[in-house]
Design a protein around this motif. Structure first.
Motif, PDB file in Angstrom:
ATOM      1  N   ILE A 221     -15.325 -41.044 -28.026  1.00  9.21           N
ATOM      2  CA  ILE A 221     -14.114 -41.839 -27.869  1.00  9.21           C
ATOM      3  C   ILE A 221     -14.091 -42.900 -28.967  1.00  9.21           C
ATOM      4  O   ILE A 221     -15.135 -43.254 -29.523  1.00  9.21           O
ATOM      5  N   SER A 222     -12.907 -43.374 -29.286  1.00  9.37           N
ATOM      6  CA  SER A 222     -12.789 -44.360 -30.368  1.00  9.37           C
ATOM      7  C   SER A 222     -12.243 -45.692 -29.870  1.00  9.37           C
ATOM      8  O   SER A 222     -12.052 -46.618 -30.653  1.00  9.37           O
ATOM      9  N   THR A 223     -11.983 -45.775 -28.551  1.00  9.46           N
ATOM     10  CA  THR A 223     -11.563 -47.038 -27.947  1.00  9.46           C
ATOM     11  C   THR A 223     -12.359 -47.220 -26.656  1.00  9.46           C
ATOM     12  O   THR A 223     -13.149 -46.350 -26.277  1.00  9.46           O
ATOM     13  N   GLY A 224     -12.131 -48.303 -25.946  1.00 11.27           N
ATOM     14  CA  GLY A 224     -12.867 -48.567 -24.716  1.00 11.27           C
ATOM     15  C   GLY A 224     -12.255 -47.943 -23.484  1.00 11.27           C
ATOM     16  O   GLY A 224     -12.551 -48.367 -22.366  1.00 11.27           O
ATOM     17  N   VAL A 225     -11.414 -46.922 -23.653  1.00  4.52           N
ATOM     18  CA  VAL A 225     -10.701 -46.311 -22.535  1.00  4.52           C
ATOM     19  C   VAL A 225     -11.119 -44.855 -22.372  1.00  4.52           C
ATOM     20  O   VAL A 225     -11.143 -44.096 -23.349  1.00  4.52           O
ATOM     21  N   LEU A 226     -11.454 -44.457 -21.144  1.00  6.59           N
ATOM     22  CA  LEU A 226     -11.745 -43.056 -20.848  1.00  6.59           C
ATOM     23  C   LEU A 226     -10.468 -42.366 -20.353  1.00  6.59           C
ATOM     24  O   LEU A 226      -9.510 -42.230 -21.081  1.00  6.59           O
ATOM     25  N   TYR A 227     -10.434 -41.972 -19.103  1.00  6.80           N
ATOM     26  CA  TYR A 227      -9.283 -41.280 -18.528  1.00  6.80           C
ATOM     27  C   TYR A 227      -9.296 -41.525 -17.038  1.00  6.80           C
ATOM     28  O   TYR A 227     -10.271 -42.051 -16.483  1.00  6.80           O
ATOM     29  N   ASN A 228      -8.219 -41.161 -16.358  1.00 10.08           N
ATOM     30  CA  ASN A 228      -8.198 -41.289 -14.906  1.00 10.08           C
ATOM     31  C   ASN A 228      -7.474 -40.103 -14.286  1.00 10.08           C
ATOM     32  O   ASN A 228      -7.104 -39.159 -14.988  1.00 10.08           O
ATOM     33  N   ALA A 229      -7.267 -40.140 -12.983  1.00  9.82           N
ATOM     34  CA  ALA A 229      -6.736 -38.985 -12.256  1.00  9.82           C
ATOM     35  C   ALA A 229      -5.248 -38.757 -12.483  1.00  9.82           C
ATOM     36  O   ALA A 229      -4.708 -37.752 -12.021  1.00  9.82           O
ATOM     37  N   ARG A 230      -4.582 -39.673 -13.158  1.00 11.83           N
ATOM     38  CA  ARG A 230      -3.182 -39.442 -13.525  1.00 11.83           C
ATOM     39  C   ARG A 230      -3.002 -39.631 -15.028  1.00 11.83           C
ATOM     40  O   ARG A 230      -1.941 -40.056 -15.498  1.00 11.83           O
ATOM     41  N   ALA A 231      -4.044 -39.274 -15.782  1.00 15.70           N
ATOM     42  CA  ALA A 231      -4.024 -39.425 -17.239  1.00 15.70           C
ATOM     43  C   ALA A 231      -3.240 -38.272 -17.866  1.00 15.70           C
ATOM     44  O   ALA A 231      -3.807 -37.312 -18.382  1.00 15.70           O
ATOM     45  N   THR A 232      -1.933 -38.377 -17.840  1.00 14.95           N
ATOM     46  CA  THR A 232      -1.073 -37.286 -18.303  1.00 14.95           C
ATOM     47  C   THR A 232      -0.693 -37.405 -19.770  1.00 14.95           C
ATOM     48  O   THR A 232      -0.037 -36.515 -20.313  1.00 14.95           O
ATOM     49  N   LEU A 263      -2.622 -32.247 -13.942  1.00 14.30           N
ATOM     50  CA  LEU A 263      -1.550 -31.333 -14.329  1.00 14.30           C
ATOM     51  C   LEU A 263      -0.360 -31.445 -13.384  1.00 14.30           C
ATOM     52  O   LEU A 263       0.796 -31.474 -13.830  1.00 14.30           O
ATOM     53  N   ALA A 264      -0.608 -31.517 -12.080  1.00 16.84           N
ATOM     54  CA  ALA A 264       0.492 -31.670 -11.123  1.00 16.84           C
ATOM     55  C   ALA A 264       1.249 -32.963 -11.382  1.00 16.84           C
ATOM     56  O   ALA A 264       2.487 -33.001 -11.302  1.00 16.84           O
ATOM     57  N   ASN A 265       0.522 -34.030 -11.697  1.00 16.91           N
ATOM     58  CA  ASN A 265       1.179 -35.288 -12.034  1.00 16.91           C
ATOM     59  C   ASN A 265       2.062 -35.128 -13.270  1.00 16.91           C
ATOM     60  O   ASN A 265       3.196 -35.616 -13.315  1.00 16.91           O
ATOM     61  N   TYR A 266       1.538 -34.453 -14.274  1.00 18.61           N
ATOM     62  CA  TYR A 266       2.314 -34.233 -15.503  1.00 18.61           C
ATOM     63  C   TYR A 266       3.581 -33.422 -15.224  1.00 18.61           C
ATOM     64  O   TYR A 266       4.686 -33.796 -15.651  1.00 18.61           O
ATOM     65  N   LEU A 267       3.430 -32.324 -14.503  1.00 16.11           N
ATOM     66  CA  LEU A 267       4.583 -31.468 -14.214  1.00 16.11           C
ATOM     67  C   LEU A 267       5.645 -32.229 -13.428  1.00 16.11           C
ATOM     68  O   LEU A 267       6.849 -32.095 -13.689  1.00 16.11           O
ATOM     69  N   GLY A 268       5.203 -33.033 -12.451  1.00 25.23           N
ATOM     70  CA  GLY A 268       6.152 -33.802 -11.656  1.00 25.23           C
ATOM     71  C   GLY A 268       6.832 -34.887 -12.455  1.00 25.23           C
ATOM     72  O   GLY A 268       8.025 -35.159 -12.274  1.00 25.23           O
ATOM     73  N   GLU A 269       6.087 -35.535 -13.341  1.00 27.54           N
ATOM     74  CA  GLU A 269       6.678 -36.572 -14.189  1.00 27.54           C
ATOM     75  C   GLU A 269       7.703 -35.986 -15.154  1.00 27.54           C
ATOM     76  O   GLU A 269       8.733 -36.608 -15.433  1.00 27.54           O
TER      77      GLU A 269
END
Length: 491
Positions: A221-232, A263-269
């Protein structure tokens, strides 16, 4: 949520098996029956009175109407015969930790993407499935490649695209292309993932790429942020790039475990604007708050699964601690003291994204409501004895309200297990069958037609009756993708 490494759970597994096999005084009758008749029950959940009608093309070219439900039923085997030695969800899940998967080879070439959003700056890796090739000698990374890779090197059968290969990557072909999202701390190398990818690319009719979550699959990673359960945001950027780079390829998507929730979050968004033609959600935890609660209700859930998942995420954190420690919101020592998955979420996800508690994060990142906003055909595959993505968290009622999805459940299979005698995985059959049917027999250029649009989620019911008053009240608006945390997602 998708990754249980052998080295993390073996000692715990031994004690768990001892407890379950030797210390339990009463033999579970379902265990006996599973040996006598080792077949899982298959169930379908979908809207009963509001089909999504699709256009099917026969071999002669004639077109006829079919329903999404019929396509899903046709794709699903009539039986679910699993390995009788792995007679419950725990054993099916544990077995994933013992399999190396060298008999399911998939080769990849990697491309690094720089995030196009000022809010989600950083880099992430996308691995493209390619024809087998001679791997470069181990350790031979260029300085540029080393910049994007953990010291341990790339996963097996993976190397970077050369500049010449990247320049020749764009294509006008019309092959179907599958975009894959992996589980919690996994990557493109995961065996469960390759059990789906390998048969699709075997005859050259499919193209596949895997979007690795930030910091996963040996990427830096190149910043201090990873990902989360709605990382779309990363799949959104990837789909836009794919649409531009391969303008004629119909895009499909699949997510496993936490990747299915994302993925479900992405599709819904995306809703009606979604560029994906069809999607599969496999072993999704759906309602994260409920999944968290049920996981911690039992000793094995808390001390085996939650502890292992927490350990995996803490290990991921340590691999990237130099970057993450620069994030002013993160207390490094607090993260190092965690034991369980929810403690990691409390120490990392809450301060990083602004959630007051891990419960607030779970409720906001769950996809069980957002799925009502999906406007493309999707298939869900779940095991009802999954100890991680529990049955209690499945969206049974929601599935009856949307014509766009069908959920297939089996009574047996564990978390991303479904092991058959011989090592095959049952879940790969309905998934690959469905993807092939959608890509090759359904005319995806003709939009699906909802039989009763007035019954779509969010529509206000209206019952004509002379004895009822006129409906003059302000009409409420149900927004399935509306969140408590405003992520300012790029449009």
């Amino acid at each position: 949520f998708g990754y249980l490494p052998y080295i993390d759970i073996w000692s715990e597994l031994a004690s768990a098996l001892a407890l379950s096999l030797y210390l339990v005084p009463v033999i579970n009758i379902t265990m006996v029956l599973s040996w006598v008749c080792p077949s899982g029950r298959i169930s379908f959940y979908h809207a009963k009175d509001n089909n999504l009608l699709l256009t099917k093309v026969s071999e002669s070219g004639a077109k006829e109407q079919t329903s999404l439900v019929d396509v899903c039923r046709a794709a699903t085997p009539d039986t679910c015969h699993l390995n009788p030695l792995l007679f419950n969800g725990h054993l099916q899940t544990f077995w994933t930790a013992t399999k190396s998967g060298d008999n399911v080879p998939v080769y990849y070439k990697r491309k690094i993407f720089q995030a196009d959003s000022a809010m989600f700056t950083g880099q992430y890796a996308v691995d493209f499935a390619v024809e087998p090739y001679d791997m470069p000698p181990e350790g031979e990374l260029t300085d540029q490649e080393r910049k994007y890779t953990q010291p341990g090197g790339l996963p097996g059968r993976t190397s970077f695209f050369s500049q010449e290969e990247l320049e020749s990557l764009p294509s006008d072909d019309s092959k179907p292309m599958l975009v894959v999202l992996h589980g919690l701390s996994g990557g493109s190398y995961e065996l469960y993932l390759r059990h789906v990818v390998a048969p699709l690319i075997e005859d050259g009719t499919w193209e596949v790429c895997v979007v690795n979550s930030r910091g996963c699959a040996q990427s830096k990673i190149s910043t201090g942020v990873l990902y989360n359960a709605r990382a779309t945001w990363d799949i959104r950027q990837t789909v836009k790039w794919l649409r531009k780079t391969f303008p004629n390829r119909p895009l499909f998507a699949i997510g496993f475990s936490l990747g299915a929730n994302i993925l479900a979050n992405y599709l819904g968004e995306e809703g009606d604007a979604c560029q994906i033609k069809g999607a599969v959600l496999c072993a999704s935890p759906w309602n994260l708050d409920v999944s968290h609660f049920t996981l911690n209700q039992t000793w094995i859930g808390r001390e085996i699964y939650s502890k292992t998942l927490g350990t995996n995420m803490k290990a991921l954190f340590e691999r990237h601690v130099d970057e993450i420690s620069k994030n002013p919101r993160v207390d490094v020592e607090a993260v190092r003291k965690i034991t369980y998955l929810h403690e990691f979420d409390r120490a990392i996800q809450c301060p990083t994204w602004g959630y007051p508690t891990e419960g607030a994060y779970y409720r906001d990142a769950s996809s069980s409501d957002v799925m009502l906003g999906i406007r493309v055909p999707f298939l869900c595959v779940q095991a009802e004895d999954d100890p991680i993505a529990s049955r209690e968290a499945l969206p049974f009622q929601e599935m009856t309200q949307t014509p766009y999805g069908v959920m297939v459940t089996t009574s047996w299979g564990g978390h991303l297990g479904w092991y058959e005698v011989g090592g095959g995985r049952w879940f790969s059959k309905p998934i690959t069958n469905w993807l092939n049917l959608m890509a090759k027999e359904i005319d995806i250029q003709i939009p699906g037609v909802v039989e009763n649009p007035d019954k779509l989620p969010g529509q206000i019911a209206h019952h004509d009756d002379l004895n009822k008053d006129a409906d003059l009240a302000p009409k409420p608006d149900f927004g399935p993708s509306r969140r408590k945390l405003n992520m300012n997602l790029p449009q």
